[in-house]
Scaffold this motif. Structure first.
Motif, PDB file in Angstrom:
ATOM      1  N   UNK A  64     -10.579 -10.937  -9.711  1.00  0.00           N
ATOM      2  CA  UNK A  64     -11.824 -11.130 -10.457  1.00  0.00           C
ATOM      3  C   UNK A  64     -12.361  -9.829 -11.037  1.00  0.00           C
ATOM      4  N   UNK A  65     -11.473  -8.870 -11.339  1.00  0.00           N
ATOM      5  CA  UNK A  65     -11.902  -7.608 -11.951  1.00  0.00           C
ATOM      6  C   UNK A  65     -11.013  -7.247 -13.130  1.00  0.00           C
ATOM      7  N   UNK A  66     -11.640  -6.728 -14.189  1.00  0.00           N
ATOM      8  CA  UNK A  66     -10.939  -6.046 -15.269  1.00  0.00           C
ATOM      9  C   UNK A  66     -10.984  -4.554 -14.959  1.00  0.00           C
ATOM     10  N   UNK A  67      -9.834  -3.890 -15.070  1.00  0.00           N
ATOM     11  CA  UNK A  67      -9.757  -2.453 -14.852  1.00  0.00           C
ATOM     12  C   UNK A  67      -9.456  -1.749 -16.176  1.00  0.00           C
ATOM     13  N   UNK A  68      -9.760  -0.449 -16.228  1.00  0.00           N
ATOM     14  CA  UNK A  68      -9.387   0.313 -17.399  1.00  0.00           C
ATOM     15  C   UNK A  68      -9.082   1.761 -17.000  1.00  0.00           C
TER      16      UNK A  68
ATOM     17  N   UNK B 108     -15.346  -4.748 -15.511  1.00  0.00           N
ATOM     18  CA  UNK B 108     -16.168  -5.960 -15.526  1.00  0.00           C
ATOM     19  C   UNK B 108     -15.590  -6.988 -14.573  1.00  0.00           C
ATOM     20  N   UNK B 109     -16.408  -8.001 -14.253  1.00  0.00           N
ATOM     21  CA  UNK B 109     -15.931  -9.169 -13.517  1.00  0.00           C
ATOM     22  C   UNK B 109     -15.300 -10.152 -14.496  1.00  0.00           C
ATOM     23  N   UNK B 110     -14.447 -11.019 -13.976  1.00  0.00           N
ATOM     24  CA  UNK B 110     -13.741 -11.975 -14.837  1.00  0.00           C
ATOM     25  C   UNK B 110     -13.269 -13.170 -14.021  1.00  0.00           C
ATOM     26  N   UNK B 111     -12.878 -14.259 -14.701  1.00  0.00           N
ATOM     27  CA  UNK B 111     -12.162 -15.347 -14.043  1.00  0.00           C
ATOM     28  C   UNK B 111     -10.682 -15.001 -13.955  1.00  0.00           C
ATOM     29  N   UNK B 112      -9.895 -15.825 -13.291  1.00  0.00           N
ATOM     30  CA  UNK B 112      -8.446 -15.655 -13.309  1.00  0.00           C
ATOM     31  C   UNK B 112      -7.966 -15.794 -14.750  1.00  0.00           C
ATOM     32  N   UNK B 113      -7.151 -14.839 -15.196  1.00  0.00           N
ATOM     33  CA  UNK B 113      -6.709 -14.912 -16.600  1.00  0.00           C
ATOM     34  C   UNK B 113      -5.307 -14.360 -16.760  1.00  0.00           C
ATOM     35  N   UNK B 114      -4.626 -14.873 -17.816  1.00  0.00           N
ATOM     36  CA  UNK B 114      -3.337 -14.338 -18.207  1.00  0.00           C
ATOM     37  C   UNK B 114      -3.500 -13.460 -19.431  1.00  0.00           C
TER      38      UNK B 114
END
Length: 378
Positions: free
Chosen positions: A252-256, A280-286
């Protein structure tokens, strides 16, 4: 964009993945741009307005890479010979002369189409990046990803191109041999020298959350929870070629990270890890992409939704969806200032439905208007 092996099967719903709250803001319409007879994994639109895509390797397609012409005709790219592993007499070709298992392709904004071949189909081959000069219709470069950079568990999924740094960064999900991507990593390639390295393996930034199984076909009669844990998957580079964003699917995290850190091959893995930050926070994503204003777009795994993380808020919200957009994945620029994604229906395949095949043509390519101008070569 994910390959699944025989270890997976459809099982009853056990858990639900935590999804960050969405902001109540305006959504846009997702419209059908085209239909195909086979599932597509990624789209690559070139600076000279040519439309390429890769057929999804999960379904073992005869054609791996194709071009869709303006009149709708679809042709193998660069030709039929590159789609097959054997000569007419049955002998194996040089592995640098054909595609084996292709998930992703991107154009660099300067006329080179880069194609990522993970090499996982039998007979397996060394993974490679293939660069085609689309303006002159000729092979430009092949860069192999050797042992050490590639592991038996490697599943090279998607990539970002930095012309400024002569760099390609690949997300390796780490699920080629089993359901847990616990050896996921980023693979960094200098496209000028061919030098490559594997970084961040085993860190929290690329590993899946092993308490967060994948929920597929959410809100439908086919909903199921699958013990599949995919490591780093989505990847995108901003307009200034400064920040590289990446996301494990089951997290549940976007990293950069500042991509200049990855371009510096003198840095240790520990030093690189020290420069990664939570964005940022996020949903499960591809699938993941970014527009010219820094807004991130995510293909939510297990749903028919594309979400957005506006740069101004860093708060994820639903952006567009369609009930027939089953398993959207790669997101990329296309004609007329739209973003494009293909619905591959992977979750409706027999692998995840007790042996029953629910996926069927037509397979749709969708498009939608982003918040800001999309980026070429991202």
């Amino acid at each position: 964009m994910t390959k699944f092996s025989s270890f997976t099967s459809a099982i009853p719903v056990l858990l639900a993945m935590a999804t960050p709250p969405l902001l109540a803001q305006e959504r846009v319409e997702a419209e059908v741009y085209a239909e195909t007879s086979e599932a597509i994994s990624a789209i690559a639109y070139t600076s000279d307005k040519r439309f390429f895509f890769t057929y999804h390797p999960f379904f073992n397609p005869a054609v791996k890479v194709a071009e869709r012409l303006p009149d709708g005709e679809i042709r193998p790219y660069p030709n039929k010979a590159w789609q097959v592993a054997r000569e007419a007499d049955g002998s194996l070709k040089n592995p640098g002369t054909y595609f084996n298992w292709v998930l992703a392709a991107r154009e660099d904004g300067a006329g080179t189409l880069w194609i990522l071949d993970s090499g996982q189909a039998e007979p397996r081959i060394t993974p490679k990046l293939v660069a085609w000069d689309t303006k002159n219709s000729k092979l430009k470069q092949v860069i192999y990803l050797p042992d050490g950079v590639t592991l038996p568990e490697s599943q090279h999924n998607d990539f970002a191109i930095s012309i400024k740094h002569d760099l390609i960064v690949i997300s390796d999900e780490g699920i080629a041999t089993g359901p847990k991507g616990d050896k996921a990593a980023l693979v960094v390639v200098n496209i000028r020298t061919g030098e490559s390295r594997r970084v961040l393996q085993g860190t929290d930034f690329v590993m899946p959350d092993l308490d967060m199984p994948m929920v597929m076909d959410q809100g439908t009669p086919y909903e199921k929870t699958v013990p599949l844990f995919v490591g780093v998957d989505g990847i995108a580079l901003d307009r200034e070629e400064e920040w590289l964003y990446f996301t494990p699917l089951n997290k549940t995290s976007v990293f950069r990270i500042n991509i200049a850190r990855l371009a510096d091959f003198s840095l240790t893995d520990k030093e690189i890890a020290a420069n990664v930050e939570v964005y940022a926070d996020k949903p499960a994503n591809g699938g993941l992409t970014i527009d010219s204003a820094g807004n991130l777009y995510l293909a939510e795994a297990g749903t028919n939704t594309i979400s957005v993380i506006p740069a101004s808020t860093r708060q994820v919200r639903s952006y567009t969806s369609d009930k027939s957009m089953v398993w959207p994945d790669g997101i990329n620029i296309g004609p007329d200032g739209y973003l494009y994604t293909a619905a591959a229906q992977v979750s409706l395949s027999s692998t995840f439905n007790g042996g029953e095949t629910l996926n069927k043509p037509p397979y749709r390519i969708y498009r939608f208007k982003p918040l800001a101008e999309p980026l070429q070569g991202r």
